[in-house]
Scaffold this active site. Structure first.
Site, mmCIF file in Angstrom:
data_model
loop_
_atom_site.group_PDB
_atom_site.id
_atom_site.type_symbol
_atom_site.label_atom_id
_atom_site.label_comp_id
_atom_site.label_asym_id
_atom_site.label_seq_id
_atom_site.Cartn_x
_atom_site.Cartn_y
_atom_site.Cartn_z
ATOM 1 N N LYS A 78 21.133 7.786 -59.656
ATOM 2 C CA LYS A 78 20.614 9.134 -59.005
ATOM 3 C C LYS A 78 21.827 10.102 -58.788
ATOM 4 O O LYS A 78 22.839 9.509 -58.351
ATOM 5 C CB LYS A 78 19.872 8.704 -57.830
ATOM 6 C CG LYS A 78 19.191 9.764 -57.018
ATOM 7 C CD LYS A 78 18.370 9.173 -55.909
ATOM 8 C CE LYS A 78 17.860 10.233 -55.176
ATOM 9 N NZ LYS A 78 16.920 9.878 -53.989
ATOM 10 N N SER A 153 11.896 11.323 -53.615
ATOM 11 C CA SER A 153 12.925 11.947 -54.217
ATOM 12 C C SER A 153 13.735 11.293 -55.615
ATOM 13 O O SER A 153 14.300 12.125 -56.461
ATOM 14 C CB SER A 153 14.244 12.643 -53.285
ATOM 15 O OG SER A 153 14.843 11.452 -52.952
ATOM 16 N N SER A 177 11.893 7.421 -50.501
ATOM 17 C CA SER A 177 12.140 7.851 -51.831
ATOM 18 C C SER A 177 12.585 6.923 -53.319
ATOM 19 O O SER A 177 12.613 7.448 -54.180
ATOM 20 C CB SER A 177 13.433 8.774 -51.754
ATOM 21 O OG SER A 177 13.163 10.099 -51.306
HETATM 22 N N1 GLN Z 1 9.836 12.369 -48.616
HETATM 23 C C1 GLN Z 1 10.713 12.285 -47.646
HETATM 24 C C2 GLN Z 1 11.364 13.344 -47.150
HETATM 25 O O1 GLN Z 1 11.503 14.471 -47.809
HETATM 26 C C3 GLN Z 1 11.618 10.976 -47.860
HETATM 27 C C4 GLN Z 1 12.917 11.322 -48.884
HETATM 28 C C5 GLN Z 1 13.763 10.199 -49.130
HETATM 29 O O2 GLN Z 1 13.412 9.137 -48.750
HETATM 30 N N2 GLN Z 1 15.096 10.649 -49.487
HETATM 31 O O3 GLN Z 1 12.336 13.447 -46.420
#
Ligand code: GLN
Length: 485
Positions: A78, A153, A177
Protein backbone atom coordinates in the site's frame (compact mmCIF):
# COMPACT_ATOMS: atom_id res chain seq x y z
CA UNK A 1 -3.49 -23.16 -13.06
CA UNK A 2 -1.45 -20.19 -14.21
CA UNK A 3 1.48 -18.90 -12.21
CA UNK A 4 -0.11 -15.56 -11.27
CA UNK A 5 -2.99 -17.45 -9.64
CA UNK A 6 -0.77 -19.19 -7.10
CA UNK A 7 -1.01 -18.63 -3.37
CA UNK A 8 2.17 -17.99 -1.37
CA UNK A 9 2.38 -21.57 -0.11
CA UNK A 10 1.78 -23.04 -3.57
CA UNK A 11 4.41 -20.75 -5.11
CA UNK A 12 6.83 -21.58 -2.30
CA UNK A 13 6.54 -25.33 -2.95
CA UNK A 14 7.33 -24.81 -6.63
CA UNK A 15 10.22 -22.44 -5.89
CA UNK A 16 11.71 -24.69 -3.24
CA UNK A 17 11.61 -27.73 -5.53
CA UNK A 18 13.08 -25.61 -8.35
CA UNK A 19 10.08 -26.32 -10.60
CA UNK A 20 9.76 -22.60 -11.25
CA UNK A 21 12.07 -19.66 -10.67
CA UNK A 22 11.17 -16.40 -8.99
CA UNK A 23 11.95 -14.61 -12.27
CA UNK A 24 9.34 -16.75 -14.08
CA UNK A 25 6.78 -16.18 -11.36
CA UNK A 26 7.47 -12.45 -11.24
CA UNK A 27 7.26 -12.16 -15.02
CA UNK A 28 3.89 -13.95 -14.95
CA UNK A 29 2.59 -11.51 -12.35
CA UNK A 30 3.88 -8.52 -14.34
CA UNK A 31 2.21 -9.87 -17.50
CA UNK A 32 -1.01 -10.20 -15.54
CA UNK A 33 -0.71 -6.58 -14.35
CA UNK A 34 -0.30 -5.44 -17.95
CA UNK A 35 -3.26 -7.58 -18.95
CA UNK A 36 -5.82 -6.38 -16.38
CA UNK A 37 -4.69 -3.26 -14.54
CA UNK A 38 -6.09 -0.91 -17.16
CA UNK A 39 -9.47 -2.20 -15.97
CA UNK A 40 -8.77 -2.59 -12.25
CA UNK A 41 -6.37 0.32 -11.63
CA UNK A 42 -5.05 -1.16 -8.42
CA UNK A 43 -1.52 0.24 -8.83
CA UNK A 44 -0.17 3.76 -8.49
CA UNK A 45 3.40 2.66 -9.21
CA UNK A 46 4.56 -0.47 -11.01
CA UNK A 47 8.16 -1.39 -10.20
CA UNK A 48 8.71 -3.84 -13.01
CA UNK A 49 12.47 -3.56 -13.46
CA UNK A 50 13.31 -3.53 -9.78
CA UNK A 51 11.00 -6.50 -9.22
CA UNK A 52 12.80 -8.58 -11.85
CA UNK A 53 16.15 -7.68 -10.30
CA UNK A 54 14.88 -8.67 -6.88
CA UNK A 55 13.58 -11.91 -8.38
CA UNK A 56 17.04 -12.68 -9.76
CA UNK A 57 18.52 -12.10 -6.32
CA UNK A 58 15.86 -14.31 -4.79
CA UNK A 59 16.71 -17.06 -7.25
CA UNK A 60 20.38 -16.82 -6.26
CA UNK A 61 19.37 -17.00 -2.63
CA UNK A 62 17.22 -20.07 -3.31
CA UNK A 63 20.02 -21.72 -5.27
CA UNK A 64 22.29 -21.31 -2.24
CA UNK A 65 19.69 -23.08 -0.10
CA UNK A 66 18.45 -19.98 1.72
CA UNK A 67 14.69 -19.95 1.31
CA UNK A 68 11.77 -19.12 3.59
CA UNK A 69 8.05 -19.01 2.84
CA UNK A 70 8.10 -15.55 1.27
CA UNK A 71 11.38 -15.68 -0.66
CA UNK A 72 10.88 -14.63 -4.26
CA UNK A 73 7.08 -14.29 -3.98
CA UNK A 74 5.72 -11.05 -5.55
CA UNK A 75 4.08 -8.60 -3.15
CA UNK A 76 2.22 -5.30 -3.56
CA UNK A 77 2.60 -2.65 -0.84
CA UNK A 78 0.00 0.00 0.00
CA UNK A 79 1.29 3.42 -0.93
CA UNK A 80 1.39 4.70 2.67
CA UNK A 81 4.32 2.47 3.66
CA UNK A 82 7.76 3.93 3.13
CA UNK A 83 9.81 2.19 0.47
CA UNK A 84 13.36 3.49 0.15
CA UNK A 85 13.87 5.33 -3.13
CA UNK A 86 10.42 4.30 -4.44
CA UNK A 87 7.54 6.82 -4.60
CA UNK A 88 5.34 6.73 -1.50
CA UNK A 89 2.51 9.13 -2.22
CA UNK A 90 -0.43 8.05 -0.03
CA UNK A 91 -2.35 8.67 -3.29
CA UNK A 92 -2.13 12.38 -2.45
CA UNK A 93 -0.93 15.35 -4.44
CA UNK A 94 0.78 16.42 -1.22
CA UNK A 95 3.32 13.59 -1.53
CA UNK A 96 3.27 13.19 -5.33
CA UNK A 97 7.07 13.32 -5.52
CA UNK A 98 8.05 11.82 -2.17
CA UNK A 99 10.72 9.13 -2.27
CA UNK A 100 11.48 8.08 1.30
CA UNK A 101 15.12 7.75 2.36
CA UNK A 102 14.29 4.64 4.41
CA UNK A 103 12.09 1.55 4.51
CA UNK A 104 9.17 0.94 6.84
CA UNK A 105 9.98 -1.86 9.28
CA UNK A 106 7.50 -4.21 7.57
CA UNK A 107 9.25 -3.58 4.25
CA UNK A 108 12.69 -4.24 5.80
CA UNK A 109 11.33 -7.46 7.27
CA UNK A 110 10.02 -8.59 3.88
CA UNK A 111 13.34 -7.62 2.32
CA UNK A 112 15.10 -9.88 4.80
CA UNK A 113 12.86 -12.67 3.47
CA UNK A 114 13.94 -12.04 -0.14
CA UNK A 115 11.16 -9.65 -1.15
CA UNK A 116 10.05 -9.09 -4.73
CA UNK A 117 7.94 -5.90 -4.76
CA UNK A 118 5.90 -5.41 -7.94
CA UNK A 119 4.59 -1.97 -6.99
CA UNK A 120 2.65 0.34 -4.74
CA UNK A 121 -1.10 0.11 -4.30
CA UNK A 122 -3.73 2.78 -4.80
CA UNK A 123 -5.63 3.93 -1.72
CA UNK A 124 -7.94 6.64 -0.43
CA UNK A 125 -5.83 9.74 0.11
CA UNK A 126 -3.96 9.35 3.42
CA UNK A 127 -6.14 6.25 4.07
CA UNK A 128 -9.25 8.34 4.63
CA UNK A 129 -12.15 6.63 2.95
CA UNK A 130 -13.92 3.35 2.22
CA UNK A 131 -13.89 3.12 -1.58
CA UNK A 132 -10.57 4.44 -3.04
CA UNK A 133 -12.65 7.21 -4.60
CA UNK A 134 -10.71 9.68 -2.45
CA UNK A 135 -7.46 8.80 -4.24
CA UNK A 136 -5.98 11.82 -5.99
CA UNK A 137 -4.62 9.47 -8.67
CA UNK A 138 -7.56 7.36 -9.89
CA UNK A 139 -10.40 5.18 -8.64
CA UNK A 140 -9.75 1.45 -8.30
CA UNK A 141 -12.41 -0.86 -9.71
CA UNK A 142 -13.73 -4.01 -8.08
CA UNK A 143 -12.62 -7.05 -10.13
CA UNK A 144 -15.96 -8.76 -9.39
CA UNK A 145 -17.86 -5.90 -11.04
CA UNK A 146 -15.81 -3.07 -12.47
CA UNK A 147 -18.67 -0.59 -12.04
CA UNK A 148 -18.34 -1.02 -8.30
CA UNK A 149 -15.81 0.08 -5.69
CA UNK A 150 -13.28 -2.36 -4.22
CA UNK A 151 -13.73 -0.81 -0.76
CA UNK A 152 -11.04 1.19 0.95
CA UNK A 153 -8.85 2.58 1.96
CA UNK A 154 -6.65 -0.43 1.02
CA UNK A 155 -8.76 -0.92 -2.12
CA UNK A 156 -5.78 -1.22 -4.46
CA UNK A 157 -4.22 -3.95 -2.31
CA UNK A 158 -7.47 -5.96 -2.07
CA UNK A 159 -8.42 -5.59 -5.74
CA UNK A 160 -4.93 -6.62 -6.88
CA UNK A 161 -4.99 -9.77 -4.73
CA UNK A 162 -8.46 -10.66 -6.06
CA UNK A 163 -7.40 -10.06 -9.67
CA UNK A 164 -4.13 -12.03 -9.23
CA UNK A 165 -2.00 -8.94 -9.95
CA UNK A 166 0.24 -9.94 -7.04
CA UNK A 167 0.51 -13.03 -4.86
CA UNK A 168 -0.16 -11.08 -1.66
CA UNK A 169 -0.34 -7.51 -0.45
CA UNK A 170 0.05 -5.34 2.63
CA UNK A 171 -2.61 -2.87 3.73
CA UNK A 172 -3.26 -0.66 6.72
CA UNK A 173 -6.36 -0.49 8.87
CA UNK A 174 -7.41 2.44 11.05
CA UNK A 175 -11.14 1.79 11.10
CA UNK A 176 -11.62 -1.08 8.66
CA UNK A 177 -9.34 -0.34 5.75
CA UNK A 178 -7.97 -3.86 5.44
CA UNK A 179 -11.11 -5.82 6.36
CA UNK A 180 -13.76 -3.88 4.46
CA UNK A 181 -11.95 -4.05 1.07
CA UNK A 182 -11.05 -7.70 1.77
CA UNK A 183 -14.77 -8.36 2.26
CA UNK A 184 -15.68 -6.43 -0.90
CA UNK A 185 -13.11 -8.31 -3.02
CA UNK A 186 -13.52 -11.80 -1.49
CA UNK A 187 -9.98 -12.09 -0.13
CA UNK A 188 -8.54 -12.53 3.36
CA UNK A 189 -7.63 -9.37 5.30
CA UNK A 190 -6.30 -9.29 8.85
CA UNK A 191 -5.97 -6.30 11.15
CA UNK A 192 -3.61 -7.53 13.85
CA UNK A 193 -3.80 -6.51 17.50
CA UNK A 194 -2.65 -2.91 18.06
CA UNK A 195 1.08 -3.17 18.78
CA UNK A 196 1.56 -6.56 17.09
CA UNK A 197 3.08 -5.15 13.87
CA UNK A 198 5.43 -2.17 13.80
CA UNK A 199 4.02 1.10 12.45
CA UNK A 200 7.48 2.55 11.86
CA UNK A 201 7.49 3.96 8.34
CA UNK A 202 3.71 3.81 7.96
CA UNK A 203 2.57 7.33 7.11
CA UNK A 204 0.50 8.21 10.18
CA UNK A 205 -3.25 8.83 9.93
CA UNK A 206 -4.57 8.17 13.46
CA UNK A 207 -1.67 6.77 15.45
CA UNK A 208 -3.67 5.14 18.25
CA UNK A 209 -5.72 3.16 15.71
CA UNK A 210 -3.44 2.44 12.72
CA UNK A 211 -2.15 -1.09 12.16
CA UNK A 212 -0.52 -2.82 9.17
CA UNK A 213 -1.69 -6.26 8.07
CA UNK A 214 -1.80 -8.82 5.23
CA UNK A 215 -4.26 -9.22 2.34
CA UNK A 216 -4.00 -12.71 0.92
CA UNK A 217 -5.69 -15.37 -1.20
CA UNK A 218 -6.16 -17.81 1.68
CA UNK A 219 -5.80 -18.12 5.45
CA UNK A 220 -2.56 -20.11 5.29
CA UNK A 221 -0.93 -17.25 3.37
CA UNK A 222 -2.21 -14.77 5.94
CA UNK A 223 -0.51 -16.75 8.73
CA UNK A 224 2.73 -16.92 6.73
CA UNK A 225 2.80 -13.15 6.20
CA UNK A 226 2.07 -12.54 9.88
CA UNK A 227 5.01 -14.80 10.82
CA UNK A 228 7.21 -12.45 8.79
CA UNK A 229 5.90 -9.02 9.80
CA UNK A 230 4.80 -9.36 13.44
CA UNK A 231 7.03 -8.52 16.39
CA UNK A 232 8.54 -5.89 18.59
CA UNK A 233 10.32 -2.96 17.01
CA UNK A 234 12.30 -0.47 19.10
CA UNK A 235 11.52 2.18 16.45
CA UNK A 236 7.79 2.00 17.26
CA UNK A 237 7.18 2.81 20.91
CA UNK A 238 3.70 1.29 20.76
CA UNK A 239 4.85 -2.07 19.45
CA UNK A 240 4.67 -4.82 22.04
CA UNK A 241 7.39 -7.29 23.01
CA UNK A 242 5.15 -10.37 23.33
CA UNK A 243 6.76 -13.36 21.63
CA UNK A 244 5.50 -14.05 18.10
CA UNK A 245 4.04 -17.55 17.82
CA UNK A 246 4.32 -19.61 14.65
CA UNK A 247 0.88 -18.77 13.31
CA UNK A 248 0.86 -21.74 10.94
CA UNK A 249 0.52 -23.95 14.05
CA UNK A 250 -3.03 -22.60 14.41
CA UNK A 251 -4.05 -23.89 11.00
CA UNK A 252 -5.87 -26.92 12.34
CA UNK A 253 -9.44 -27.75 11.36
CA UNK A 254 -10.88 -28.11 14.83
CA UNK A 255 -13.62 -25.99 16.40
CA UNK A 256 -14.90 -28.30 19.14
CA UNK A 257 -15.12 -26.55 22.47
CA UNK A 258 -14.73 -23.04 21.07
CA UNK A 259 -17.22 -20.54 22.45
CA UNK A 260 -18.45 -18.04 19.94
CA UNK A 261 -20.65 -14.98 20.40
CA UNK A 262 -22.77 -13.20 17.80
CA UNK A 263 -23.34 -9.61 18.94
CA UNK A 264 -26.74 -8.47 17.70
CA UNK A 265 -25.77 -4.79 17.45
CA UNK A 266 -23.61 -5.62 14.42
CA UNK A 267 -26.66 -6.51 12.37
CA UNK A 268 -27.36 -2.81 12.03
CA UNK A 269 -30.45 -1.07 10.75
CA UNK A 270 -30.15 -0.61 7.02
CA UNK A 271 -28.06 -3.74 6.54
CA UNK A 272 -28.80 -5.42 3.23
CA UNK A 273 -30.93 -8.51 3.94
CA UNK A 274 -28.90 -10.71 1.59
CA UNK A 275 -25.70 -9.74 3.45
CA UNK A 276 -27.31 -10.62 6.79
CA UNK A 277 -28.57 -13.92 5.39
CA UNK A 278 -25.17 -14.88 3.95
CA UNK A 279 -23.36 -14.12 7.19
CA UNK A 280 -25.91 -15.97 9.32
CA UNK A 281 -25.56 -19.00 7.03
CA UNK A 282 -21.78 -18.82 7.48
CA UNK A 283 -22.13 -18.70 11.26
CA UNK A 284 -24.51 -21.68 11.09
CA UNK A 285 -21.78 -23.58 9.31
CA UNK A 286 -19.33 -22.76 12.09
CA UNK A 287 -21.85 -24.05 14.62
CA UNK A 288 -22.28 -27.24 12.57
CA UNK A 289 -18.52 -27.68 12.60
CA UNK A 290 -18.57 -27.99 16.37
CA UNK A 291 -18.25 -24.51 17.89
CA UNK A 292 -20.69 -23.50 20.59
CA UNK A 293 -22.49 -20.43 19.27
CA UNK A 294 -24.42 -17.97 21.41
CA UNK A 295 -26.64 -16.11 18.95
CA UNK A 296 -27.91 -13.57 21.39
CA UNK A 297 -24.98 -11.53 22.67
CA UNK A 298 -25.40 -7.83 23.35
CA UNK A 299 -22.66 -5.21 23.27
CA UNK A 300 -24.74 -2.11 23.95
CA UNK A 301 -21.95 0.47 23.54
CA UNK A 302 -21.48 -0.57 19.87
CA UNK A 303 -23.70 2.18 18.41
CA UNK A 304 -21.40 4.84 19.91
CA UNK A 305 -18.30 3.53 18.15
CA UNK A 306 -18.92 5.46 14.94
CA UNK A 307 -19.14 8.80 16.73
CA UNK A 308 -16.13 8.00 18.91
CA UNK A 309 -14.09 7.05 15.86
CA UNK A 310 -15.04 10.20 13.95
CA UNK A 311 -13.81 12.34 16.84
CA UNK A 312 -10.63 10.47 17.74
CA UNK A 313 -9.43 9.64 14.21
CA UNK A 314 -9.80 13.17 12.79
CA UNK A 315 -8.27 14.66 15.97
CA UNK A 316 -5.17 12.54 15.60
CA UNK A 317 -5.15 13.15 11.85
CA UNK A 318 -5.24 16.91 12.31
CA UNK A 319 -2.10 16.69 14.44
CA UNK A 320 -0.33 14.14 12.22
CA UNK A 321 -1.03 16.04 9.02
CA UNK A 322 0.27 19.35 10.34
CA UNK A 323 3.72 18.25 9.15
CA UNK A 324 2.78 18.86 5.51
CA UNK A 325 3.77 22.47 5.16
CA UNK A 326 5.58 22.49 1.82
CA UNK A 327 8.96 22.91 3.52
CA UNK A 328 10.35 19.50 4.38
CA UNK A 329 9.05 17.22 1.65
CA UNK A 330 6.36 16.69 -0.94
CA UNK A 331 4.35 19.29 -2.77
CA UNK A 332 5.23 22.95 -2.28
CA UNK A 333 3.25 25.85 -3.68
CA UNK A 334 5.47 27.81 -6.03
CA UNK A 335 3.61 31.09 -6.35
CA UNK A 336 4.63 34.39 -4.79
CA UNK A 337 4.03 35.26 -1.17
CA UNK A 338 5.35 35.05 2.35
CA UNK A 339 6.29 31.83 4.12
CA UNK A 340 2.78 31.75 5.58
CA UNK A 341 1.21 32.16 2.15
CA UNK A 342 3.25 29.23 0.85
CA UNK A 343 2.19 27.00 3.75
CA UNK A 344 -1.43 27.95 3.36
CA UNK A 345 -1.50 27.45 -0.40
CA UNK A 346 0.46 24.21 -0.14
CA UNK A 347 -2.22 22.80 2.13
CA UNK A 348 -5.03 24.32 0.09
CA UNK A 349 -3.87 22.74 -3.17
CA UNK A 350 -2.05 19.67 -1.81
CA UNK A 351 -4.89 18.07 0.17
CA UNK A 352 -8.14 16.74 -1.30
CA UNK A 353 -11.61 17.52 0.10
CA UNK A 354 -11.97 14.53 2.46
CA UNK A 355 -8.56 15.14 4.04
CA UNK A 356 -9.46 18.80 4.60
CA UNK A 357 -12.79 17.76 6.12
CA UNK A 358 -10.98 15.50 8.61
CA UNK A 359 -8.43 18.19 9.51
CA UNK A 360 -11.23 20.66 10.17
CA UNK A 361 -13.27 18.17 12.23
CA UNK A 362 -10.20 17.23 14.25
CA UNK A 363 -9.01 20.76 14.82
CA UNK A 364 -12.48 21.70 16.01
CA UNK A 365 -12.75 18.73 18.39
CA UNK A 366 -9.36 19.56 19.92
CA UNK A 367 -9.83 23.30 20.23
CA UNK A 368 -10.10 24.85 23.68
CA UNK A 369 -13.67 24.97 24.87
CA UNK A 370 -14.64 21.93 22.80
CA UNK A 371 -11.88 19.56 23.87
CA UNK A 372 -13.73 18.33 26.99
CA UNK A 373 -17.06 18.04 25.23
CA UNK A 374 -15.72 16.06 22.27
CA UNK A 375 -12.24 14.62 22.47
CA UNK A 376 -12.17 13.83 26.18
CA UNK A 377 -15.67 12.40 26.13
CA UNK A 378 -14.83 10.25 23.11
CA UNK A 379 -11.79 8.88 24.97
CA UNK A 380 -14.02 7.97 27.92
CA UNK A 381 -16.50 6.16 25.72
CA UNK A 382 -13.56 4.44 24.06
CA UNK A 383 -12.63 2.99 27.45
CA UNK A 384 -16.22 1.78 27.96
CA UNK A 385 -16.19 0.05 24.58
CA UNK A 386 -12.90 -1.63 25.41
CA UNK A 387 -14.20 -2.84 28.79
CA UNK A 388 -17.31 -4.24 27.17
CA UNK A 389 -15.17 -6.31 24.81
CA UNK A 390 -12.98 -7.45 27.75
CA UNK A 391 -16.08 -8.72 29.51
CA UNK A 392 -17.39 -10.46 26.40
CA UNK A 393 -14.07 -12.26 26.02
CA UNK A 394 -14.43 -13.72 29.51
CA UNK A 395 -17.30 -15.72 28.04
CA UNK A 396 -16.38 -16.13 24.39
CA UNK A 397 -13.22 -17.02 22.51
CA UNK A 398 -14.31 -15.06 19.46
CA UNK A 399 -17.09 -12.87 18.12
CA UNK A 400 -18.53 -13.23 14.62
CA UNK A 401 -20.07 -10.34 12.69
CA UNK A 402 -20.58 -9.17 9.13
CA UNK A 403 -17.57 -7.22 7.83
CA UNK A 404 -19.73 -4.59 6.22
CA UNK A 405 -23.48 -3.87 6.09
CA UNK A 406 -23.58 -3.90 2.27
CA UNK A 407 -22.11 -5.55 -0.78
CA UNK A 408 -19.70 -3.41 -2.85
CA UNK A 409 -21.55 -0.28 -3.93
CA UNK A 410 -21.48 1.46 -7.29
CA UNK A 411 -18.70 3.94 -8.03
CA UNK A 412 -20.13 7.40 -7.30
CA UNK A 413 -23.05 6.07 -5.24
CA UNK A 414 -21.86 7.48 -1.91
CA UNK A 415 -19.50 10.27 -2.86
CA UNK A 416 -22.08 13.00 -2.15
CA UNK A 417 -22.74 11.79 1.38
CA UNK A 418 -19.77 11.52 3.73
CA UNK A 419 -22.04 10.04 6.41
CA UNK A 420 -23.21 7.20 4.13
CA UNK A 421 -19.57 6.52 3.34
CA UNK A 422 -18.62 6.54 7.05
CA UNK A 423 -21.35 3.96 7.71
CA UNK A 424 -19.45 1.42 5.58
CA UNK A 425 -17.21 0.84 8.57
CA UNK A 426 -19.73 0.47 11.41
CA UNK A 427 -18.86 -3.19 11.88
CA UNK A 428 -15.09 -2.82 11.71
CA UNK A 429 -14.17 0.32 13.61
CA UNK A 430 -15.09 -0.85 17.14
CA UNK A 431 -12.24 -3.36 16.72
CA UNK A 432 -9.70 -0.55 16.17
CA UNK A 433 -11.15 1.48 19.02
CA UNK A 434 -10.50 -1.47 21.35
CA UNK A 435 -7.14 -2.42 19.76
CA UNK A 436 -8.30 -5.98 19.01
CA UNK A 437 -7.36 -8.33 16.18
CA UNK A 438 -10.00 -8.87 13.47
CA UNK A 439 -10.07 -10.68 10.16
CA UNK A 440 -12.42 -10.62 7.19
CA UNK A 441 -12.82 -13.87 5.29
CA UNK A 442 -15.00 -14.66 2.27
CA UNK A 443 -18.40 -15.90 3.49
CA UNK A 444 -20.13 -16.35 0.16
CA UNK A 445 -21.89 -14.18 -2.37
CA UNK A 446 -25.05 -12.13 -2.66
CA UNK A 447 -25.84 -12.46 -6.34
CA UNK A 448 -22.35 -12.31 -7.83
CA UNK A 449 -21.04 -9.87 -5.23
CA UNK A 450 -18.77 -10.90 -2.35
CA UNK A 451 -19.83 -10.88 1.31
CA UNK A 452 -17.27 -10.91 4.12
CA UNK A 453 -17.49 -12.27 7.65
CA UNK A 454 -15.49 -10.73 10.48
CA UNK A 455 -13.90 -12.75 13.28
CA UNK A 456 -12.75 -10.78 16.33
CA UNK A 457 -10.76 -12.10 19.27
CA UNK A 458 -8.82 -11.05 22.37
CA UNK A 459 -5.68 -8.92 22.10
CA UNK A 460 -2.70 -11.00 20.92
CA UNK A 461 -4.92 -13.94 20.15
CA UNK A 462 -4.67 -14.02 16.38
CA UNK A 463 -4.27 -17.79 16.76
CA UNK A 464 -7.95 -18.35 17.56
CA UNK A 465 -8.89 -16.21 14.59
CA UNK A 466 -6.68 -18.29 12.30
CA UNK A 467 -8.13 -21.51 13.64
CA UNK A 468 -11.73 -20.50 12.96
CA UNK A 469 -10.95 -18.90 9.62
CA UNK A 470 -8.93 -21.88 8.44
CA UNK A 471 -11.53 -24.45 9.46
CA UNK A 472 -14.33 -22.52 7.73
CA UNK A 473 -12.25 -22.00 4.60
CA UNK A 474 -11.31 -25.67 4.32
CA UNK A 475 -14.97 -26.68 4.34
CA UNK A 476 -16.48 -23.95 2.17
CA UNK A 477 -13.73 -23.11 -0.32
CA UNK A 478 -15.13 -19.62 -1.05
CA UNK A 479 -11.58 -18.29 -1.34
CA UNK A 480 -11.05 -20.40 -4.46
CA UNK A 481 -13.70 -18.55 -6.47
CA UNK A 482 -12.18 -16.01 -8.83
CA UNK A 483 -13.62 -12.96 -10.54
CA UNK A 484 -13.90 -13.16 -14.30
CA UNK A 485 -11.74 -10.22 -15.32
N1 GLN B 1 -13.12 4.33 6.31
C1 GLN B 1 -12.54 4.75 7.55
C2 GLN B 1 -12.08 6.17 7.43
O1 GLN B 1 -12.27 6.75 6.40
C3 GLN B 1 -11.39 3.87 7.90
C4 GLN B 1 -10.18 4.13 7.11
C5 GLN B 1 -9.00 3.30 7.51
O2 GLN B 1 -9.14 2.28 8.17
N2 GLN B 1 -7.83 3.77 7.14
O3 GLN B 1 -11.56 6.75 8.35
Amino acid sequence: MQLHQLTIHEAHDLLKNKIISSVELTQAVIDRIHQVDAKVKAFVTITEEAALQQAEQADEQIASGKINSLTGVPVLIKDNMCTKGVLTTCSSKMLHNFKPPYNATVVSKLKDCGMVMVGKANMDEFAMGSSTENSAVHVTHNPWDTERVPGGSSGGSAAAVAADECIYALGSDTGGSIRQPAGFCSVIGLKPTYGRVSRYGLVAFASSLDQIGPLTKDVTDCALVMNAIAGYDPSDSTSVANPVPDYTKSLVPELKGLRIGVPKEYFVKGMQPEVEKTVRTAINKIEELGAKVDWDVSLPTTPYALAVYYIIAPSEASANLSRYDGVKYGYSYEGPGSMWDVMEKTRQFGFGPEVKRRIMLGTYALSSGYYDAYYLKAQRVRTLIRHEFDKAFEKYDALLTPTSPTVPFKIGEKTDSPLQMYLSDVCTLPVNIAGLPGISIPAGFAGNLPVGMQIISRPFNEEIIFKIAYTYEQVTGWQKQKPDI
